[in-house]
Design a protein around this motif. Structure first.
Motif, short mmCIF file in Angstrom:
data_model
loop_
_atom_site.label_atom_id
_atom_site.label_comp_id
_atom_site.label_asym_id
_atom_site.label_seq_id
_atom_site.Cartn_x
_atom_site.Cartn_y
_atom_site.Cartn_z
N CYS A 21 20.97 77.17 47.88
CA CYS A 21 21.65 78.45 48.04
C CYS A 21 21.92 79.24 46.75
O CYS A 21 22.60 80.25 46.82
CB CYS A 21 22.95 78.25 48.80
N PRO A 22 21.42 78.85 45.56
CA PRO A 22 21.67 79.71 44.39
C PRO A 22 20.88 81.02 44.47
O PRO A 22 20.00 81.17 45.31
CB PRO A 22 21.19 78.88 43.20
N PRO A 23 21.19 81.96 43.57
CA PRO A 23 20.45 83.22 43.56
C PRO A 23 18.96 83.00 43.27
O PRO A 23 18.58 82.00 42.67
CB PRO A 23 21.10 84.01 42.42
N LYS A 27 16.67 79.96 41.24
CA LYS A 27 15.61 79.19 41.89
C LYS A 27 14.30 79.32 41.10
O LYS A 27 13.59 78.34 40.90
CB LYS A 27 15.39 79.68 43.32
N PHE A 28 14.00 80.54 40.68
CA PHE A 28 12.77 80.78 39.93
C PHE A 28 12.79 80.04 38.60
O PHE A 28 11.79 79.43 38.20
CB PHE A 28 12.57 82.28 39.71
N PHE A 29 13.92 80.06 37.90
CA PHE A 29 14.04 79.33 36.63
C PHE A 29 13.89 77.83 36.85
O PHE A 29 13.22 77.15 36.08
CB PHE A 29 15.37 79.65 35.94
#
Length: 76
Positions: A21-23, A27-29
């Motif tokens: 559920c993170p932004p 997630k991309f990082f």
């Protein structure tokens, strides 16, 4: 449909990355870090780009993804 994925790689932590559920930027990082694609000094050196000789945070070891996230005293 399966032929489009022939030869693709599988990331074992995909569920941890994309189903959490993170932004989206976090997630991309995480995805980039998991694939060791972050622009650290060792990666800059492989591409022939200017880079610092040592980690900018601790000045003790060469900067790599492993050092930044696991071995650097500032990341603990």
């Amino acid at each position: 449909y399966l032929a489009t994925f022939q030869g693709s790689t599988h990331c074992p932590a995909w569920k941890l990355t994309w189903k959490s559920c993170p932004p989206p930027r976090v997630k991309f990082f995480h995805w980039l870090a998991n694939l060791e694609r972050c622009w650290t000094a060792d990666r800059l050196a492989r591409h022939g780009l200017p880079h610092p000789a040592r980690c900018l945070l601790c000045n003790q070891a060469p900067e790599s993804i492993h050092h930044l996230f696991l071995a650097c005293p500032f990341s603990k």
